[in-house]
Design a protein around this motif. Sequence first.
Motif, PDB file in Angstrom:
ATOM      1  N   SER A 273       0.975  -1.214  -0.046  1.00 51.17           N
ATOM      2  CA  SER A 273      -0.064   0.143  -0.053  1.00 51.17           C
ATOM      3  C   SER A 273       0.723   1.189   0.087  1.00 51.17           C
ATOM      4  O   SER A 273       0.624   2.242  -0.667  1.00 51.17           O
ATOM      5  CB  SER A 273      -0.867  -0.012   1.271  1.00 51.17           C
ATOM      6  OG  SER A 273      -1.732   1.198   1.214  1.00 51.17           O
ATOM      7  N   PHE A 274       2.143   1.201   0.830  1.00 54.07           N
ATOM      8  CA  PHE A 274       2.705   2.580   1.040  1.00 54.07           C
ATOM      9  C   PHE A 274       3.324   2.796  -0.375  1.00 54.07           C
ATOM     10  O   PHE A 274       3.647   3.875  -0.851  1.00 54.07           O
ATOM     11  CB  PHE A 274       3.730   2.237   1.998  1.00 54.07           C
ATOM     12  CG  PHE A 274       4.438   3.476   1.967  1.00 54.07           C
ATOM     13  CD1 PHE A 274       3.929   4.480   3.060  1.00 54.07           C
ATOM     14  CD2 PHE A 274       5.747   3.653   1.936  1.00 54.07           C
ATOM     15  CE1 PHE A 274       4.746   5.946   3.176  1.00 54.07           C
ATOM     16  CE2 PHE A 274       6.530   4.803   2.200  1.00 54.07           C
ATOM     17  CZ  PHE A 274       5.888   5.950   2.897  1.00 54.07           C
ATOM     18  N   LYS A 275       3.820   1.493  -1.052  1.00 51.55           N
ATOM     19  CA  LYS A 275       4.796   1.668  -2.408  1.00 51.55           C
ATOM     20  C   LYS A 275       3.884   1.973  -3.452  1.00 51.55           C
ATOM     21  O   LYS A 275       4.217   2.959  -4.181  1.00 51.55           O
ATOM     22  CB  LYS A 275       5.403   0.425  -2.891  1.00 51.55           C
ATOM     23  CG  LYS A 275       6.675   0.226  -1.706  1.00 51.55           C
ATOM     24  CD  LYS A 275       7.423  -1.014  -2.388  1.00 51.55           C
ATOM     25  CE  LYS A 275       8.512  -1.312  -1.521  1.00 51.55           C
ATOM     26  NZ  LYS A 275       9.293  -2.564  -1.982  1.00 51.55           N
ATOM     27  N   LEU A 276       2.602   1.830  -3.417  1.00 53.93           N
ATOM     28  CA  LEU A 276       1.618   2.134  -4.667  1.00 53.93           C
ATOM     29  C   LEU A 276       0.792   3.226  -4.379  1.00 53.93           C
ATOM     30  O   LEU A 276       0.641   4.076  -5.353  1.00 53.93           O
ATOM     31  CB  LEU A 276       0.533   0.909  -4.743  1.00 53.93           C
ATOM     32  CG  LEU A 276       1.540  -0.644  -5.409  1.00 53.93           C
ATOM     33  CD1 LEU A 276       0.233  -1.504  -5.402  1.00 53.93           C
ATOM     34  CD2 LEU A 276       2.124  -0.423  -6.654  1.00 53.93           C
ATOM     35  N   ARG A 277       0.589   3.527  -3.072  1.00 56.38           N
ATOM     36  CA  ARG A 277      -0.568   4.651  -2.758  1.00 56.38           C
ATOM     37  C   ARG A 277       0.097   5.717  -1.797  1.00 56.38           C
ATOM     38  O   ARG A 277      -0.625   6.803  -1.743  1.00 56.38           O
ATOM     39  CB  ARG A 277      -1.698   3.989  -2.368  1.00 56.38           C
ATOM     40  CG  ARG A 277      -2.608   3.081  -2.981  1.00 56.38           C
ATOM     41  CD  ARG A 277      -3.410   2.270  -1.948  1.00 56.38           C
ATOM     42  NE  ARG A 277      -4.273   3.153  -1.548  1.00 56.38           N
ATOM     43  CZ  ARG A 277      -4.569   3.146  -0.112  1.00 56.38           C
ATOM     44  NH1 ARG A 277      -3.913   2.411   0.523  1.00 56.38           N
ATOM     45  NH2 ARG A 277      -5.484   4.124   0.331  1.00 56.38           N
ATOM     46  N   GLY A 278       1.136   5.433  -1.435  1.00 63.43           N
ATOM     47  CA  GLY A 278       1.905   6.229  -0.670  1.00 63.43           C
ATOM     48  C   GLY A 278       1.229   6.356   0.646  1.00 63.43           C
ATOM     49  O   GLY A 278       1.326   7.316   1.345  1.00 63.43           O
ATOM     50  N   LYS A 279       0.306   5.656   1.157  1.00 57.18           N
ATOM     51  CA  LYS A 279      -0.573   5.458   2.428  1.00 57.18           C
ATOM     52  C   LYS A 279      -0.373   4.180   3.070  1.00 57.18           C
ATOM     53  O   LYS A 279      -0.184   3.064   2.609  1.00 57.18           O
ATOM     54  CB  LYS A 279      -2.067   5.555   1.984  1.00 57.18           C
ATOM     55  CG  LYS A 279      -2.230   7.076   1.295  1.00 57.18           C
ATOM     56  CD  LYS A 279      -3.733   7.374   0.997  1.00 57.18           C
ATOM     57  CE  LYS A 279      -3.980   8.681   0.482  1.00 57.18           C
ATOM     58  NZ  LYS A 279      -5.607   8.636   0.021  1.00 57.18           N
TER      59      LYS A 279
END
Length: 321
Positions: A273-279
């Motif tokens: 999630s952090f890599k794809l959405r920054g969240k």
Amino acid sequence: MQWTEMVIAIVSGFALTIMAMPIVIGFFRTKQLGQTTRDEGPKWHEIKTGTPTMGGIVFLVAAIISTIWVAIWQDVLTLGIGLSLFILILYGLLGFLDDFIKVFKKRNLGLTSKQKLIGQIFGGLLFFVAYRYDGLPTELVFPFLGIVDIGWFYGLFIIFWLVGFSNAVNLTDGLDGLVAGTASIAYGAYAIIAWNQEQIDILIICLTIVGGLIGFFFFNKKPAKIFMGDVGSLALGGGLAAISILLHQEWSLLLIGFIFVVETASVMIQVTSFKLRGKRVFKMSPIHHHFEMSGWSEWRVVLTFWAIGLIAAVASLFMIL
């Protein structure tokens, strides 16, 4: 194997752990050697800095010694015991080297992930070679397909299973008493399956490990006097995977080891999630830290995860037995 003999196997692992653990704790405290809390961990865990670690050495050695003498006594010193102990020792050794570098060399990070992975894969390859040499089956049960012989692909499955679950238990080992309890439940469930299948060799291993873990818990419950370290968590996870394979109940580990699966999934979801959405999906991963940051006490998280692990293990036993 009679009930009295099973109790003796548990008591042996328990007694050796209880007797040796104070000596190990005393040694680490005398030498002022302890774990360093990682910067990215919860701030309130800083109080744990300096707590002795590598306690897994004690219950592993206790379980190994107990397994060997009980197996000789019961005349069941088999390949199954050899393979299980091989994984416990090899993965425990990888964890020991990792812990040793952190504690004695004063480096917060021990072995690199690549170094540990190479060792884990090597262990999986040797496990499969010995497994096939003994003519054991390479069949897997697939939903809607039934039993399928996947041949040499079973070797890839073995490596994936051993590496995956050794790391899963390692990720779970973040709170006082968490893995001691969840792993005891998991090994206890496999002890019941082994007893039902009359695989006395695997039953002995499971019982001695449960005994060792119960003994370890007295020193690892909050506030922990010692942590198990990677030497314990990597070995326990690899051992669970090996036992599920030797009992030909591979997929059962997804339910019996449900907590370990969820902990690993939470890390994968968080990173993706952090890599794809920054969240971030969770306040912190693995997920036990998310609940801590949501206001749960450490004991509440541990007891809840134990309860979920127990329910999942009982459900698995109902389906299998």
